[in-house]
Scaffold this active site. Structure first.
Site, PDB file in Angstrom:
ATOM      1  N   CYS A   9      -2.858  10.853   1.190  1.00 31.85           N
ATOM      2  CA  CYS A   9      -2.159   9.592   0.887  1.00 31.85           C
ATOM      3  C   CYS A   9      -0.790   9.831   0.261  1.00 31.85           C
ATOM      4  O   CYS A   9       0.230   9.555   0.869  1.00 31.85           O
ATOM      5  CB  CYS A   9      -3.022   8.743  -0.045  1.00 31.85           C
ATOM      6  SG  CYS A   9      -4.495   8.128   0.772  1.00 31.85           S
TER       7      CYS A   9
ATOM      8  N   LYS B 157       0.826  -1.218   0.000  1.00 33.51           N
ATOM      9  CA  LYS B 157       0.000   0.000   0.000  1.00 33.51           C
ATOM     10  C   LYS B 157       0.860   1.268   0.000  1.00 33.51           C
ATOM     11  O   LYS B 157       0.667   2.195  -0.788  1.00 33.51           O
ATOM     12  CB  LYS B 157      -0.926  -0.015   1.230  1.00 33.51           C
ATOM     13  CG  LYS B 157      -1.594   1.292   1.545  1.00 33.51           C
ATOM     14  CD  LYS B 157      -2.609   1.698   0.491  1.00 33.51           C
ATOM     15  CE  LYS B 157      -2.956   3.168   0.630  1.00 33.51           C
ATOM     16  NZ  LYS B 157      -3.822   3.664  -0.418  1.00 33.51           N
TER      17      LYS B 157
HETATM   18  N1  LIG Z   1      -8.855   9.725   2.155  1.00 26.62           N
HETATM   19  C1  LIG Z   1      -8.276   8.944   1.268  1.00 26.62           C
HETATM   20  O1  LIG Z   1      -8.248   9.267   0.090  1.00 26.62           O
HETATM   21  C2  LIG Z   1      -7.658   7.613   1.648  1.00 26.62           C
HETATM   22  C3  LIG Z   1      -7.415   6.656   0.647  1.00 26.62           C
HETATM   23  C4  LIG Z   1      -6.888   5.415   1.023  1.00 26.62           C
HETATM   24  C5  LIG Z   1      -6.570   5.178   2.357  1.00 26.62           C
HETATM   25  N2  LIG Z   1      -6.793   6.144   3.298  1.00 26.62           N
HETATM   26  C6  LIG Z   1      -6.476   5.823   4.703  1.00 26.62           C
HETATM   27  O2  LIG Z   1      -7.695   5.541   5.381  1.00 26.62           O
HETATM   28  C7  LIG Z   1      -7.593   5.943   6.757  1.00 26.62           C
HETATM   29  C8  LIG Z   1      -8.724   6.880   7.100  1.00 26.62           C
HETATM   30  O3  LIG Z   1      -8.590   8.043   6.313  1.00 26.62           O
HETATM   31  P1  LIG Z   1      -9.803   9.031   6.056  1.00 26.62           P
HETATM   32  O4  LIG Z   1      -9.382   9.924   4.939  1.00 26.62           O
HETATM   33  O5  LIG Z   1     -11.086   8.267   5.939  1.00 26.62           O
HETATM   34  O6  LIG Z   1      -9.799   9.827   7.458  1.00 26.62           O
HETATM   35  P2  LIG Z   1     -10.936  10.805   8.029  1.00 26.62           P
HETATM   36  O7  LIG Z   1     -10.249  11.727   8.936  1.00 26.62           O
HETATM   37  O8  LIG Z   1     -11.755  11.332   6.889  1.00 26.62           O
HETATM   38  O9  LIG Z   1     -11.897   9.832   8.858  1.00 26.62           O
HETATM   39  C9  LIG Z   1     -11.539   9.188  10.030  1.00 26.62           C
HETATM   40  C10 LIG Z   1     -12.761   9.109  10.939  1.00 26.62           C
HETATM   41  O10 LIG Z   1     -12.408   8.291  12.065  1.00 26.62           O
HETATM   42  C11 LIG Z   1     -13.039   8.848  13.219  1.00 26.62           C
HETATM   43  N3  LIG Z   1     -12.332   8.342  14.388  1.00 26.62           N
HETATM   44  C12 LIG Z   1     -11.122   8.683  14.871  1.00 26.62           C
HETATM   45  N4  LIG Z   1     -10.805   7.937  15.941  1.00 26.62           N
HETATM   46  C13 LIG Z   1     -11.839   7.082  16.144  1.00 26.62           C
HETATM   47  C14 LIG Z   1     -12.122   6.057  17.091  1.00 26.62           C
HETATM   48  N5  LIG Z   1     -11.244   5.741  18.046  1.00 26.62           N
HETATM   49  N6  LIG Z   1     -13.290   5.397  17.003  1.00 26.62           N
HETATM   50  C15 LIG Z   1     -14.213   5.711  16.045  1.00 26.62           C
HETATM   51  N7  LIG Z   1     -14.012   6.672  15.128  1.00 26.62           N
HETATM   52  C16 LIG Z   1     -12.831   7.342  15.159  1.00 26.62           C
HETATM   53  C17 LIG Z   1     -12.953  10.350  13.011  1.00 26.62           C
HETATM   54  O11 LIG Z   1     -13.911  11.041  13.794  1.00 26.62           O
HETATM   55  C18 LIG Z   1     -13.215  10.458  11.502  1.00 26.62           C
HETATM   56  O12 LIG Z   1     -14.583  10.649  11.202  1.00 26.62           O
HETATM   57  C19 LIG Z   1      -6.210   6.586   6.912  1.00 26.62           C
HETATM   58  O13 LIG Z   1      -5.304   5.616   7.366  1.00 26.62           O
HETATM   59  C20 LIG Z   1      -5.852   6.970   5.483  1.00 26.62           C
HETATM   60  O14 LIG Z   1      -4.455   7.024   5.272  1.00 26.62           O
HETATM   61  C21 LIG Z   1      -7.353   7.338   2.984  1.00 26.62           C
END
Ligand SMILES: NC(=O)c1ccc[n+]([C@@H]2O[C@H](COP(=O)([O-])OP(=O)(O)OC[C@H]3O[C@@H](n4cnc5c(N)ncnc54)[C@H](O)[C@@H]3O)[C@@H](O)[C@H]2O)c1
Length: 356
Positions: free
Chosen positions: A255, A201
């Protein structure tokens, strides 16, 4: 039943897709406002196809909650930021989520970490918590890492059609998780070990970053020698094995501009190319600003009092401003252009500029 933990850019479409495809889903987030909004039909960000998906998921009785629920499968999609000084991953969000899962999980549950992590994170920071939970509760849990690679702006489509990776300790646990993803995923699902899944990844995003950095470096070289970089790339790409990307004003999002730092943080002696690429891409907003200033000087545009900055998000058709190069432009523009600023982006509903 599956409990999806974290309803952000990744967790929400994932939870909706699972539910729309016939799985019983509870989506959990610690953000009360987000949960209440989702219960009332408010989708917190724009994404093509999300409204339809939401409607289908609600028809299939998806629930939104700020509590973790007793079940046998959890999918964790919480943030994984990095420390801007050490460049190492901050695993605390995942650790907190896993600890809370263990308080309610049933025996033999499967805990799938979808969040992007640096290689070795699961073994170093997550597995010990699970092993401790197993000992304390006299239960066993299956640990799986299934990183997500969907593209913001096209997430709903890519959830269905991208290939997926499932990293697991046991083929049996991996196959069980694969079956669940197969309820919507129409592409290949590769089952491998956890460390390979983690590394692949981060490598994907690093590959993109390095290739963008190459295009950006070419832009600088071409500019220095008064050549047209776009024409050079157009011609070079006629070679059957060359495919150079377009240069741009920088790299943003959560990312590509973040994950390569995980490798730099973990392998500082081995990541010269990766580190340099990050630095080149991070230098682009300033390069673009200086070029604007130069063009203004060359064309006699002086004494302007206000600059309009159109487009805040890190790329087109998304409302995500995380790590956006435009934010760097915003910080720096006063040095190069004009004291006053007007900012506009139709995708961004609210943006606070803090004046120093
Ligand atoms: N955004 C992208 O394009 C993308 C693409 C691939 C992978 N990722 C990966 O996916 C993961 C999430 O990214 P994202 O962009 O969705 O983040 P984000 O910040 O949009 O969402 C994360 C959510 O998790 C919640 N949260 C935090 N701690 C928590 C807990 N203990 N229990 C329950 N909820 C909790 C937050 O309130 C938030 O709503 C990261 O590791 C990121 O690197 C993101």
């Amino acid at each position: 039943m599956i409990n999806v933990i974290g309803l952000g850019y990744i967790g929400l479409p994932t939870a909706l897709m699972f539910a729309a495809s016939g799985n019983k889903i509870i989506g959990t987030d610690i953000d009360d406002k987000r949960v209440r909004g989702l219960q009332e039909g408010v989708i917190p960000f724009e994404e093509k196809g999300m409204t339809d998906l939401y409607d289908k998921a609600v028809k299939n009785d998806i629930q939104f909650s700020n509590e973790y629920h007793e079940t046998d499968m959890y999918i964790i999609t919480v943030p994984t930021p990095y420390d801007s000084y050490s460049k190492k991953i901050d695993p605390t969000y995942i650790q907190e989520a896993v600890k809370t899962v263990l308080e309610v999980a049933l025996d033999n549950s499967t805990i799938v970490v979808e969040s992007t992590v640096s290689p070795g994170t699961i073994d170093k920071y997550v597995r010990p918590i699970i092993e401790h939970g197993e000992e304390e509760k006299g239960m066993t849990f299956n640990l799986v890492h299934a990183p997500e690679r969907i593209l913001p702006g096209n997430m709903v489509h890519e959830l269905r059609y991208n290939s997926r990776t499932i990293g697991t300790d046991s083929v049996e646990a991996g196959e069980k998780v694969k079956e669940v993803y197969e309820t919507f995923c129409e592409s290949e699902i590769v089952v491998t070990d956890i460390r390979t899944a983690e590394m692949s990844k981060v490598v994907e995003n690093t590959y993109r970053d390095i290739n963008i950095a190459f295009a950006n470096e070419l832009a600088k070289i071409a500019h220095f020698d008064d050549l047209n970089v776009h024409e050079i790339i157009r011609i070079a790409n006629k070679h059957p094995r060359v495919n150079i990307l377009n240069p741009g004003p920088g790299v943003g999002g959560h990312c590509i501009s973040v994950d390569p730092w995980f490798l730099v943080g973990d392998y500082p002696e081995l990541t010269g190319l990766i580190k340099k690429s990050r630095e080149i891409n991070d230098s682009m907003p300033n390069f673009a600003l200086k070029r604007i200033r130069e063009v203004m000087d060359e064309t006699g545009i002086t004494d302007i009092s206000k600059v309009g900055l159109y487009g805040l998000t890190y790329k087109a058709n998304v409302d995500d401003i995380r790590e956006s190069p435009t934010l760097q432009l915003l910080e720096q523009q006063r040095l190069h252009l004009a004291p006053e600023l007007k900012v506009y982006d139709p995708e961004v509903r609210r943006f606070d500029i803090t004046e120093e």
